[in-house]
Scaffold this active site. Structure first.
Site, PDB file in Angstrom:
ATOM      1  N   LYS A  13      10.866 -11.644   5.530  1.00  0.00           N
ATOM      2  CA  LYS A  13       9.602 -11.350   4.824  1.00  0.00           C
ATOM      3  C   LYS A  13       8.894 -10.153   5.457  1.00  0.00           C
ATOM      4  O   LYS A  13       8.468  -9.233   4.772  1.00  0.00           O
ATOM      5  CB  LYS A  13       8.656 -12.577   4.864  1.00  0.00           C
ATOM      6  CG  LYS A  13       9.252 -13.834   4.264  1.00  0.00           C
ATOM      7  CD  LYS A  13       8.276 -14.999   4.298  1.00  0.00           C
ATOM      8  CE  LYS A  13       7.929 -15.512   5.688  1.00  0.00           C
ATOM      9  NZ  LYS A  13       9.044 -16.092   6.449  1.00  0.00           N
ATOM     10  N   ARG A  88       1.394 -21.370   2.744  1.00  0.00           N
ATOM     11  CA  ARG A  88       2.472 -22.203   3.284  1.00  0.00           C
ATOM     12  C   ARG A  88       2.283 -23.682   2.941  1.00  0.00           C
ATOM     13  O   ARG A  88       3.103 -24.502   3.354  1.00  0.00           O
ATOM     14  CB  ARG A  88       2.486 -22.066   4.809  1.00  0.00           C
ATOM     15  CG  ARG A  88       3.459 -21.004   5.320  1.00  0.00           C
ATOM     16  CD  ARG A  88       3.215 -20.843   6.808  1.00  0.00           C
ATOM     17  NE  ARG A  88       4.422 -20.591   7.536  1.00  0.00           N
ATOM     18  CZ  ARG A  88       4.774 -19.396   8.009  1.00  0.00           C
ATOM     19  NH1 ARG A  88       4.015 -18.354   7.801  1.00  0.00           N
ATOM     20  NH2 ARG A  88       5.875 -19.251   8.708  1.00  0.00           N
ATOM     21  N   ARG A 127      16.608 -12.486  18.269  1.00  0.00           N
ATOM     22  CA  ARG A 127      15.525 -11.504  18.134  1.00  0.00           C
ATOM     23  C   ARG A 127      14.726 -11.374  19.422  1.00  0.00           C
ATOM     24  O   ARG A 127      14.470 -12.340  20.128  1.00  0.00           O
ATOM     25  CB  ARG A 127      14.591 -11.935  17.004  1.00  0.00           C
ATOM     26  CG  ARG A 127      13.241 -11.262  17.076  1.00  0.00           C
ATOM     27  CD  ARG A 127      12.432 -11.411  15.855  1.00  0.00           C
ATOM     28  NE  ARG A 127      11.906 -12.747  15.673  1.00  0.00           N
ATOM     29  CZ  ARG A 127      11.147 -13.087  14.617  1.00  0.00           C
ATOM     30  NH1 ARG A 127      10.877 -12.197  13.689  1.00  0.00           N
ATOM     31  NH2 ARG A 127      10.696 -14.296  14.500  1.00  0.00           N
ATOM     32  N   ARG A 160       9.980 -14.316  21.470  1.00  0.00           N
ATOM     33  CA  ARG A 160       8.792 -14.993  20.923  1.00  0.00           C
ATOM     34  C   ARG A 160       8.849 -16.464  21.314  1.00  0.00           C
ATOM     35  O   ARG A 160       9.913 -17.068  21.257  1.00  0.00           O
ATOM     36  CB  ARG A 160       8.818 -14.849  19.392  1.00  0.00           C
ATOM     37  CG  ARG A 160       7.553 -14.271  18.806  1.00  0.00           C
ATOM     38  CD  ARG A 160       7.731 -13.934  17.355  1.00  0.00           C
ATOM     39  NE  ARG A 160       7.615 -15.089  16.476  1.00  0.00           N
ATOM     40  CZ  ARG A 160       7.532 -15.016  15.143  1.00  0.00           C
ATOM     41  NH1 ARG A 160       7.559 -13.833  14.548  1.00  0.00           N
ATOM     42  NH2 ARG A 160       7.426 -16.087  14.402  1.00  0.00           N
ATOM     43  N   ARG A 171      10.759 -25.266  12.916  1.00  0.00           N
ATOM     44  CA  ARG A 171      10.102 -24.418  11.905  1.00  0.00           C
ATOM     45  C   ARG A 171      10.795 -24.568  10.539  1.00  0.00           C
ATOM     46  O   ARG A 171      10.146 -24.586   9.498  1.00  0.00           O
ATOM     47  CB  ARG A 171      10.128 -22.950  12.353  1.00  0.00           C
ATOM     48  CG  ARG A 171       9.110 -22.651  13.452  1.00  0.00           C
ATOM     49  CD  ARG A 171       9.452 -21.404  14.240  1.00  0.00           C
ATOM     50  NE  ARG A 171       9.363 -20.173  13.504  1.00  0.00           N
ATOM     51  CZ  ARG A 171       9.897 -19.018  13.906  1.00  0.00           C
ATOM     52  NH1 ARG A 171      10.549 -18.946  15.062  1.00  0.00           N
ATOM     53  NH2 ARG A 171       9.759 -17.933  13.181  1.00  0.00           N
TER      54      ARG A 171
END
Ligand code: AP5
Length: 218
Positions: A13, A88, A127, A160, A171
């Protein structure tokens, strides 16, 4: 053009929102980035959100609604905007519809970026992110430099706190349970489109562009 980019964590996104923002000249509003900035600055919101985000859970609706109302009413959103990471939950989607109505702005079109779970886990667990400016480093696209100093701002490149495998799975579970119904909410109103996000970034962007140009051509 009022656009919601919808999709699971790691679907792309943010990556696609940046390209759309640049090419169509409308702002990207990422609730995740706004919250991470609040955490970095240790504002009241940041203090409340920090542990919730690290656990892969959703920040309560009333806090998100206040944040988004403040942001959408700014003048740069008058000609369109891209929402990345909002709504969300169904109450978030309903409040957003009320807000657009109040502001006399056109309703949102919701565009899903669909990516299989395996790809998501791979993308997010590899990531790295700049702790200062949020720049993204991913071995598949833009590997982090060996010295782990951000090439944009010189900040420290880190993982992160919610990108470890266990939290990514959490998640994904939260996405299915709490965010899944948002897709039906927009599909029911005929305002829902979907693209295959399991392709190179530029190919995903081309599929999105085709849909946007057909919907919003002047
Ligand atoms: P948020 O920051 O929104 O995180 P997310 O949606 O869970 O995940 P990402 O932003 O990481 O995914 P993305 O789809 O943007 O993918 P990206 O382009 O980065 O939210 C974080 C937390 O904040 C939430 O868990 C929650 O706690 C809280 N929060 C936020 N909004 C909220 C709300 N509305 N209500 C309540 N709580 C809220 O890409 C991911 C990686 O893949 C990158 O490394 C990228 O380089 C790579 N990549 C992208 N596209 C491709 C491609 N096509 N091929 C290969 N790699 C790709």
């Amino acid at each position: 053009m009022n656009l919601i980019l919808f999709g699971a964590p790691g679907a792309g996104k943010g990556t696609q929102a940046k390209l759309i923002s640049k090419n169509y000249g409308i702002p990207q509003i990422s609730t995740g980035d706004m919250l991470r900035e609040a955490v970095r600055l240790q504002t009241d919101l940041g203090k409340q959100a920090e542990s919730i985000m690290a656990a892969g859970q959703l920040v309560p609706d009333h806090l998100m609604l206040r944040l988004i109302r403040e942001r959408i009413t700014k003048p740069d959103c008058a000609n369109g905007l891209i929402l990345d990471g909002f709504p969300r939950t169904i109450p978030q989607a309903e409040d957003l519809a009320r807000l657009m109505n109040e502001l006399n702005l056109p309703p949102f079109v919701c565009l899903e970026i669909s990516v299989p779970e395996e790809t998501i886990i791979n993308r997010l667990s590899s990531r790295k992110t700049c702790s200062q400016c949020g720049a993204d480093y991913n071995p598949a696209i833009n590997p982090a430099p060996a010295d782990m100093k951000c090439t944009v701002c010189g900040g420290r490149i880190v993982t992160r706190p919610d990108d470890n495998e266990e939290t990514v799975k959490k998640r994904l579970e939260v996405f299915k349970r709490q965010t899944g119904p948002v897709k039906d909410y927009y599909a029911k109103n005929g305002n829902f489109y979907s693209v295959d996000g399991n392709k190179p970034v530029n190919e995903v962007y081309e599929s999105i562009k085709k849909i946007l140009d057909a919907l919003f051509k002047s």
